[in-house]
Design an enzyme around this catalytic site. Structure first.
Site, PDB file in Angstrom:
ATOM      1  N   THR A 156       0.822  -1.207   0.000  1.00 19.85           N
ATOM      2  CA  THR A 156       0.000   0.000   0.000  1.00 19.85           C
ATOM      3  C   THR A 156       0.860   1.263   0.000  1.00 19.85           C
ATOM      4  O   THR A 156       2.004   1.238   0.468  1.00 19.85           O
ATOM      5  CB  THR A 156      -0.891  -0.004   1.263  1.00 19.85           C
ATOM      6  OG1 THR A 156      -1.461   1.284   1.466  1.00 19.85           O
ATOM      7  CG2 THR A 156      -0.092  -0.331   2.516  1.00 19.85           C
ATOM      8  N   LYS A 174       2.431  -3.215   7.275  1.00 23.80           N
ATOM      9  CA  LYS A 174       2.691  -3.398   5.834  1.00 23.80           C
ATOM     10  C   LYS A 174       4.127  -2.958   5.512  1.00 23.80           C
ATOM     11  O   LYS A 174       4.814  -3.584   4.724  1.00 23.80           O
ATOM     12  CB  LYS A 174       1.685  -2.597   4.996  1.00 23.80           C
ATOM     13  CG  LYS A 174       0.260  -3.130   5.010  1.00 23.80           C
ATOM     14  CD  LYS A 174       0.095  -4.527   4.416  1.00 23.80           C
ATOM     15  CE  LYS A 174       0.323  -4.597   2.927  1.00 23.80           C
ATOM     16  NZ  LYS A 174      -0.048  -5.945   2.389  1.00 23.80           N
TER      17      LYS A 174
HETATM   18  P1  NAD Z   1      -9.388  -7.464   2.304  1.00 17.17           P
HETATM   19  O1  NAD Z   1      -9.373  -7.208   3.775  1.00 17.17           O
HETATM   20  O2  NAD Z   1     -10.616  -7.195   1.523  1.00 17.17           O
HETATM   21  O3  NAD Z   1      -8.995  -8.982   2.018  1.00 17.17           O
HETATM   22  C1  NAD Z   1      -7.972  -9.644   2.709  1.00 17.17           C
HETATM   23  C2  NAD Z   1      -8.121 -11.145   2.429  1.00 17.17           C
HETATM   24  O4  NAD Z   1      -7.068 -11.816   3.144  1.00 17.17           O
HETATM   25  C3  NAD Z   1      -9.434 -11.735   2.949  1.00 17.17           C
HETATM   26  O5  NAD Z   1      -9.982 -12.612   1.985  1.00 17.17           O
HETATM   27  C4  NAD Z   1      -9.030 -12.488   4.200  1.00 17.17           C
HETATM   28  O6  NAD Z   1      -9.858 -13.622   4.473  1.00 17.17           O
HETATM   29  C5  NAD Z   1      -7.606 -12.914   3.859  1.00 17.17           C
HETATM   30  N1  NAD Z   1      -6.788 -13.127   5.051  1.00 17.17           N
HETATM   31  C6  NAD Z   1      -6.675 -12.289   6.121  1.00 17.17           C
HETATM   32  N2  NAD Z   1      -5.860 -12.841   7.046  1.00 17.17           N
HETATM   33  C7  NAD Z   1      -5.432 -14.024   6.530  1.00 17.17           C
HETATM   34  C8  NAD Z   1      -4.563 -15.043   7.007  1.00 17.17           C
HETATM   35  N3  NAD Z   1      -3.979 -14.946   8.201  1.00 17.17           N
HETATM   36  N4  NAD Z   1      -4.330 -16.117   6.219  1.00 17.17           N
HETATM   37  C9  NAD Z   1      -4.926 -16.226   5.000  1.00 17.17           C
HETATM   38  N5  NAD Z   1      -5.778 -15.303   4.504  1.00 17.17           N
HETATM   39  C10 NAD Z   1      -6.031 -14.209   5.267  1.00 17.17           C
HETATM   40  O7  NAD Z   1      -8.143  -6.646   1.740  1.00 17.17           O
HETATM   41  P2  NAD Z   1      -7.973  -5.889   0.345  1.00 17.17           P
HETATM   42  O8  NAD Z   1      -8.499  -4.525   0.481  1.00 17.17           O
HETATM   43  O9  NAD Z   1      -8.458  -6.772  -0.741  1.00 17.17           O
HETATM   44  O10 NAD Z   1      -6.385  -5.792   0.292  1.00 17.17           O
HETATM   45  C11 NAD Z   1      -5.602  -6.823  -0.290  1.00 17.17           C
HETATM   46  C12 NAD Z   1      -4.132  -6.447  -0.213  1.00 17.17           C
HETATM   47  O11 NAD Z   1      -3.925  -5.237  -0.933  1.00 17.17           O
HETATM   48  C13 NAD Z   1      -3.628  -6.193   1.193  1.00 17.17           C
HETATM   49  O12 NAD Z   1      -2.333  -6.706   1.297  1.00 17.17           O
HETATM   50  C14 NAD Z   1      -3.628  -4.673   1.327  1.00 17.17           C
HETATM   51  O13 NAD Z   1      -2.647  -4.247   2.237  1.00 17.17           O
HETATM   52  C15 NAD Z   1      -3.311  -4.266  -0.098  1.00 17.17           C
HETATM   53  N6  NAD Z   1      -3.824  -2.946  -0.506  1.00 17.17           N
HETATM   54  C16 NAD Z   1      -5.145  -2.616  -0.309  1.00 17.17           C
HETATM   55  C17 NAD Z   1      -5.629  -1.390  -0.754  1.00 17.17           C
HETATM   56  C18 NAD Z   1      -7.080  -1.002  -0.602  1.00 17.17           C
HETATM   57  O14 NAD Z   1      -7.448   0.135  -0.924  1.00 17.17           O
HETATM   58  N7  NAD Z   1      -7.959  -1.890  -0.155  1.00 17.17           N
HETATM   59  C19 NAD Z   1      -4.754  -0.485  -1.366  1.00 17.17           C
HETATM   60  C20 NAD Z   1      -3.409  -0.849  -1.559  1.00 17.17           C
HETATM   61  C21 NAD Z   1      -2.967  -2.092  -1.126  1.00 17.17           C
END
Ligand code: NAD
Ligand code: TYD
Length: 347
Positions: free
Chosen positions: A130, A159
């Protein structure tokens, strides 16, 4: 090719899994997800019977389990998205973020290093991160790939730590990796704890729209499908040991975004102009709230020709349409534990 995608049942992960399954029919895609509150297999119901798609339920914090699946499926590549992802939750429970985001990532790195160490060849560990690791901008400037890390929330600190571990494994063990740091995503399947889906849900239910502080905080918004396209590009074309910033070229102060959302929702719901705006309620600020995030995405633009494919107005309209035509999805995720979270957070 056997590709492991972690967190594929979540918001961004589900779009990445869909892209890889549909576009790369010669890859076997393994979606590993613990199905926490944020993971939902409904997000993948249109592709779950495809022959190159496999689901594995499991926790990345469990090192033995991770080693076993790496040995069994002999992954050629990893796209790592599994994480605890919500800043507000990280303020109430930082350790959950340490466990999944740091220890979970290190477990995956260890397994990849041990399985691949004699033949790094075409292998690749892609860590999805992120822009929040860079901390907060003032009124001017953009985050570059070279901007120093300066995280302010337990989420962004976890992160940042995981990014450092990935780089350290590259330097110390020669692990082939790429990292991307992306700005705020929005779109279908977004869990309604984050600003846009929460406010869509509250407008539908005629509930207050809790704007933190003065609402002047700024985020750079990217349609999630454009992020999935960028991830596919970086996975296939990115240089080893490089970082790529991904952003929407699309900065909005929260209050302006919320007003645009209110106007679009009034039109979609056939409500009189101004109805939804009346729900805006200024509430106590988030502690350590970062003022502004904005990405300079010129590296990925120049190297791979990537740009967002939709304007914010179009993307927001598509998002609203998706939520309005997926009422059952919204009802399913906003019952049970969600109600408890909402009461605790906003009462
Ligand atoms: P989210 O919270 O919607 O999804 C996270 C997923 O990870 C879920 O399906 C959850 O069940 C799974 N998960 C959580 N803990 C776990 C574990 N211990 N073992 C296995 N699975 C596990 O998140 P998102 O918004 O889809 O983000 C996905 C990635 O992208 C993350 O790494 C986040 O830091 C990064 N990111 C998100 C954004 C945003 O705007 N949402 C922006 C930039 C980067
Ligand atoms: P969020 O969607 O939680 O993403 P992030 O904190 O990772 O940027 O929040 C986006 C912006 O909206 C952020 O400045 C906090 C603000 N916000 C509110 O004003 N009210 C809310 O209820 C939420 C969840 C967020």
């Amino acid at each position: 090719m056997n590709i492991l995608i972690t967190g594929g049942a979540g918001f961004i992960g589900s779009h990445v899994v869909r892209k890889f399954v549909n576009k790369h029919k010669d890859y076997n895609i393994y979606n590993l997800d613990a199905l926490t509150y944020a993971g939902n297999l409904e997000n993948l119901k249109d592709i779950d019977d495809k022959p190159n798609y496999n689901f594995i339920k499991g926790d990345i914090v469990d090192a033995n389990f991770i080693n076993k699946i790496f040995t069994k499926y002999k992954f050629d590549g990893v796209v790592h998205l599994a994480a605890e992802s919500h800043v507000d939750r990280s303020i109430t429970d930082p350790l959950a973020f340490v466990r999944t985001n740091i220890i979970g990532t290190v477990n995956l790195l260890n397994a990849a290093r041990d399985l691949w160490k004699d033949s790094y060849g075409q292998k690749r560990f892609y860590h999805v991160s992120t822009d929040e690791v860079y901390g907060s901008l003032g009124d001017e400037g953009l985050f570059l790939e070279t901007t120093a890390y300066d995280p302010n929330s337990p989420y962004s600190a976890s992160k940042a730590s995981s990014d450092h571990f990935v780089r350290a494994y590259g330097e110390t063990y020669g692990l082939p990796y790429v990292i991307s740091n992306c700005s705020n995503n929005y779109g279908p399947n977004h869990f309604p704890e984050k600003l846009i889906p929460l406010f869509i849900n509250n407008i539908i239910e005629n509930k207050p729209l809790p704007v933190y502080g003065d609402g002047k905080y700024t985020r750079d918004w990217l349609y999630v499908i454009d992020h999935a396209i960028a991830i596919d590009l970086v996975y296939h074309k990115g240089e080893n040991h490089e970082t790529y910033n991904i952003g929407g070229f699309n900065e909005w102060q929260n209050i302006d975004l919320v007003k645009l959302l209110c106007r679009q929702m009034d039109l979609k719901l056939g409500r009189t102009k101004g109805t939804s705006e009346k729900l805006i309620t200024y509430v106590k600020d988030r502690p350590g709230h970062d003022l502004r995030y904005a990405i300079d995405a010129s590296k990925i633009n120049k190297e791979f020709g990537w740009r967002p494919s939709v304007t914010f107005e179009e993307g927001l309209e598509r998002t609203i349409d998706w939520f309005l035509s997926n009422e059952e999805w919204l009802n399913n995720v906003t019952t049970g534990g969600y109600q408890e979270y909402y009461q605790k957070m906003y009462s």
